[in-house]
Design an enzyme around this catalytic site. Structure first.
Site, PDB file in Angstrom:
ATOM      1  N   SER A  23       6.172  -2.710   4.038  1.00 45.98           N
ATOM      2  CA  SER A  23       7.007  -1.649   4.589  1.00 45.98           C
ATOM      3  C   SER A  23       6.327  -0.286   4.468  1.00 45.98           C
ATOM      4  O   SER A  23       5.743   0.029   3.426  1.00 45.98           O
ATOM      5  CB  SER A  23       8.346  -1.616   3.845  1.00 45.98           C
ATOM      6  OG  SER A  23       9.117  -0.529   4.302  1.00 45.98           O
ATOM      7  N   LYS A  47       9.214   0.018   8.331  1.00 45.14           N
ATOM      8  CA  LYS A  47       9.369   1.195   7.468  1.00 45.14           C
ATOM      9  C   LYS A  47      10.851   1.348   7.107  1.00 45.14           C
ATOM     10  O   LYS A  47      11.714   1.201   7.978  1.00 45.14           O
ATOM     11  CB  LYS A  47       8.872   2.432   8.236  1.00 45.14           C
ATOM     12  CG  LYS A  47       9.242   3.782   7.629  1.00 45.14           C
ATOM     13  CD  LYS A  47       8.335   4.160   6.495  1.00 45.14           C
ATOM     14  CE  LYS A  47       8.734   5.487   5.847  1.00 45.14           C
ATOM     15  NZ  LYS A  47       8.275   5.568   4.454  1.00 45.14           N
ATOM     16  N   CYS A 132      12.149   3.679  -3.641  1.00 44.00           N
ATOM     17  CA  CYS A 132      11.258   4.701  -3.086  1.00 44.00           C
ATOM     18  C   CYS A 132      11.011   5.787  -4.136  1.00 44.00           C
ATOM     19  O   CYS A 132      11.961   6.375  -4.658  1.00 44.00           O
ATOM     20  CB  CYS A 132      11.865   5.342  -1.841  1.00 44.00           C
ATOM     21  SG  CYS A 132      10.844   6.727  -1.258  1.00 44.00           S
ATOM     22  N   ASN A 196       6.978  -1.880  -5.478  1.00 46.62           N
ATOM     23  CA  ASN A 196       6.800  -0.621  -4.771  1.00 46.62           C
ATOM     24  C   ASN A 196       5.671   0.160  -5.461  1.00 46.62           C
ATOM     25  O   ASN A 196       5.103  -0.291  -6.458  1.00 46.62           O
ATOM     26  CB  ASN A 196       8.108   0.187  -4.775  1.00 46.62           C
ATOM     27  CG  ASN A 196       8.234   1.081  -3.530  1.00 46.62           C
ATOM     28  OD1 ASN A 196       7.266   1.701  -3.087  1.00 46.62           O
ATOM     29  ND2 ASN A 196       9.425   1.143  -2.966  1.00 46.62           N
ATOM     30  N   GLY A 221      -2.774   0.598  -3.405  1.00 47.91           N
ATOM     31  CA  GLY A 221      -4.178   0.207  -3.298  1.00 47.91           C
ATOM     32  C   GLY A 221      -4.627  -0.648  -4.477  1.00 47.91           C
ATOM     33  O   GLY A 221      -3.834  -0.954  -5.388  1.00 47.91           O
ATOM     34  N   THR A 271      -1.805  -0.840   2.224  1.00 50.97           N
ATOM     35  CA  THR A 271      -2.879   0.154   2.194  1.00 50.97           C
ATOM     36  C   THR A 271      -4.165  -0.358   2.857  1.00 50.97           C
ATOM     37  O   THR A 271      -4.861   0.412   3.524  1.00 50.97           O
ATOM     38  CB  THR A 271      -3.139   0.577   0.726  1.00 50.97           C
ATOM     39  OG1 THR A 271      -1.899   1.016   0.161  1.00 50.97           O
ATOM     40  CG2 THR A 271      -4.146   1.706   0.639  1.00 50.97           C
TER      41      THR A 271
END
Ligand code: RRO
Length: 311
Positions: A23, A47, A132, A196, A221, A271
């Site tokens: 996402s 997203k 988030c 996340n 990453g 990523t």
């Protein structure tokens, strides 16, 4: 033709292979569709969408870090009306399996979004993003506390009905992720998305100020892969029957395999697509090869393999 059954399941839904978008890293799939057919990947995870259009946080919104990057997008998006009018029909027309990610500022907002999605055809599952990092206050990171995580999931479950699988996306920025996972499983999720991004910060030593407009951002990453592997391993050990969509720094088939051995039933790639838009296709092929080399004929036999014989 491959002799591997590459399919996977989340709740009642079957996916042709376990490689999904992550996402936020491919919007609603349009950018990736110029590089490959979206039906070639297991699912597009959109997203996170909110009830209203949102501009997000001030720029700059990205900063490089060793083996990763920080983002502080801040839930930018068109809002649920435009999303349902434009993005869902486009994804369905392009034969994508769709997992819709939702995010809210309040428990009620999640309920409103769930109700809107209830009758929409062409959706395979809903990812409830309760983690988030780029929100105004940490109280809005609902997955940081079992009570708020429970409240969101119970509301989504009530409003969405019994058909669509719900996947809760959790943050690794907690003392005990297994405890949070337990609370959302009890509240009725069919699966978990782990992990996340981690909350981080970069300071520019020339300006001597934080590099990101929002000051803090989410770290993603390769730097976070061991954190993802640990979280997936711990949660799978405690709840082996709850499917996990794993993500965190996956850049090749070996990385994806590592998350699967830890307990992931599917792997999202985020990523890595910024550097290589066809990364998902490459990773899918590499993973398939690795599984066949190790004599797996059913992908699902590899899920959680690292736990076999473990005490
Ligand atoms: O929009 C974002 O800034 C964002 C979200 Br919703 C999320 O879940 N994770 C992240 O790193 N960034």
């Amino acid at each position: 033709m491959s002799s591997l059954d590459f399919s996977t399941k989340i709740g009642s839904k079957r996916f042709s292979n376990p490689i999904f978008t992550a996402s936020g890293c491919a919007s609603s799939g349009q950018e990736l569709a110029q590089f490959f057919d979206l039906s070639e990947i297991g699912a597009v995870v959109t997203k996170s969408i909110m009830s209203k259009p949102r501009l997000g946080r001030p720029t700059p919104r990205m900063a490089e870090t060793p083996s990763g990057m920080l983002n502080s997008i801040g839930l930018q998006g068109p809002g649920i009306d435009v999303f349902l009018e434009k993005d869902i029909p486009w994804l369905v027309a392009n034969n994508a399996k769709v997992i819709v990610s939702i995010a809210g500022e309040t428990v009620d907002e999640y309920g409103v979004l769930a109700r809107r999605l209830r009758a929409v055809s062409g959706i395979s599952a809903v990812e409830v993003n309760i983690s988030c990092p780029n929100v105004e206050n940490r109280g809005q990171v609902f997955s940081c506390h079992p009570d708020t995580a429970t409240a969101v999931i119970e509301t989504v479950r009530r409003n969405i009905g019994g058909e669509l699988p719900i996947i809760a996306k959790l943050s690794p920025d907690v003392t005990d992720i297994v405890h949070i996972a337990e609370s959302v499983i009890k509240a009725g999720v069919d699966g978990l998305a782990l992990i996340n991004t981690l909350l981080g910060m970069v300071i520019d030593i020339n300006t001597m100020k934080p590099k990101l407009g929002g000051k803090t951002g989410g770290l993603s990453g390769p730097a976070i892969r061991p954190v993802a592997v640990r979280a997936i391993y711990q949660v799978h050990q405690a709840f082996p029957n709850t499917p996990i969509v794993g993500m965190g720094g996956v850049a090749n088939g070996r990385d994806a395999f590592e998350l699967i051995l830890a307990g992931a039933s599917a792997v999202s790639v985020g990523t890595a697509t910024f550097g290589n838009p066809t990364a998902l296709i490459k990773i899918r092929a590499e993973l398939e090869q690795l599984l066949l080399e190790r004599d797996f004929r059913d992908f699902r036999d590899a899920i959680g393999f690292a736990h076999r014989g473990a005490k």
